[in-house]
Enzyme design. Sequence first.
Site, mmCIF file in Angstrom:
data_model
loop_
_atom_site.group_PDB
_atom_site.id
_atom_site.type_symbol
_atom_site.label_atom_id
_atom_site.label_comp_id
_atom_site.label_asym_id
_atom_site.label_seq_id
_atom_site.Cartn_x
_atom_site.Cartn_y
_atom_site.Cartn_z
ATOM 1 N N SER A 41 0.661 -1.194 0.119
ATOM 2 C CA SER A 41 0.014 -0.077 -0.159
ATOM 3 C C SER A 41 0.623 1.352 0.056
ATOM 4 C CB SER A 41 -0.843 -0.049 1.241
ATOM 5 O OG SER A 41 -0.153 0.141 2.650
ATOM 6 N N LYS A 106 1.088 4.771 6.887
ATOM 7 C CA LYS A 106 0.701 5.642 5.751
ATOM 8 C C LYS A 106 1.250 7.077 5.765
ATOM 9 C CE LYS A 106 -2.513 2.520 4.808
ATOM 10 N NZ LYS A 106 -2.393 1.576 3.740
#
Length: 231
Positions: A41, A106
């Site tokens: 991701s 993230k």
Amino acid sequence: MSFRRRLSARQEILLVVAAAVVVFALVQTFFAQQFYVPSGSMEPTLHVNDRILVDKTSTWSGSPIRGDVVVFSDPGGWDDRAANPGGINGVLSAIGLYPSDNHIVKRVIGIAGDTITCCNPQGQLSVNGHALDEHTYAVPGVWDGKTCYGPMIPNCRWSAGPVPPGYLFVMGDNRAHSADSTVHLCTAAETDCHDVPWVPVDNVVGRVFAIIWPVGRWTWLSRPAAFGEIS
């Protein structure tokens, strides 16, 4: 006879190992902690199986800064679980020296007060009206022939914010394949949506500052220039 001479060689080894474990535990608890990247991701910035170092002191002086890559504990219901690998890290996990709970990595896109908009005609995200040039670190998605640095929810047209005080809006660099704030964003078309896209600042472990494994991937991580002009 000195204390050193009273110890056997085995006892000395055990003493050194115990001291090393204590020092390692103190460093992991207060200063820098290793984490394992389980998914793609955050590609191309972070790859699957990368080992990263997180600066835990970065949280001492306040909230993370836009553009930082951060590790945070799952705020609840985020389907991007971080699995512990086996081997030496499995042993360290068993004795509390490797994270065994669910942590996520993230990039911070928005901080308290920010409004994030997707997307302009060039497919760029905007933060507080400032378009982000993210081509150096992010992978856009492509929907119906259109390149977009934000997921299609829907038609590359959405906004989020203002971000509440004490919270963050985060996204993976692999924009089409990341379970991030955008996945938990309620849109105007949804009449029964209870998702919350914000990550509490208190959940942040720290800022990722280095990739330490594998050897060929060793590098320092810096904040992209794209976020420098946002007010």
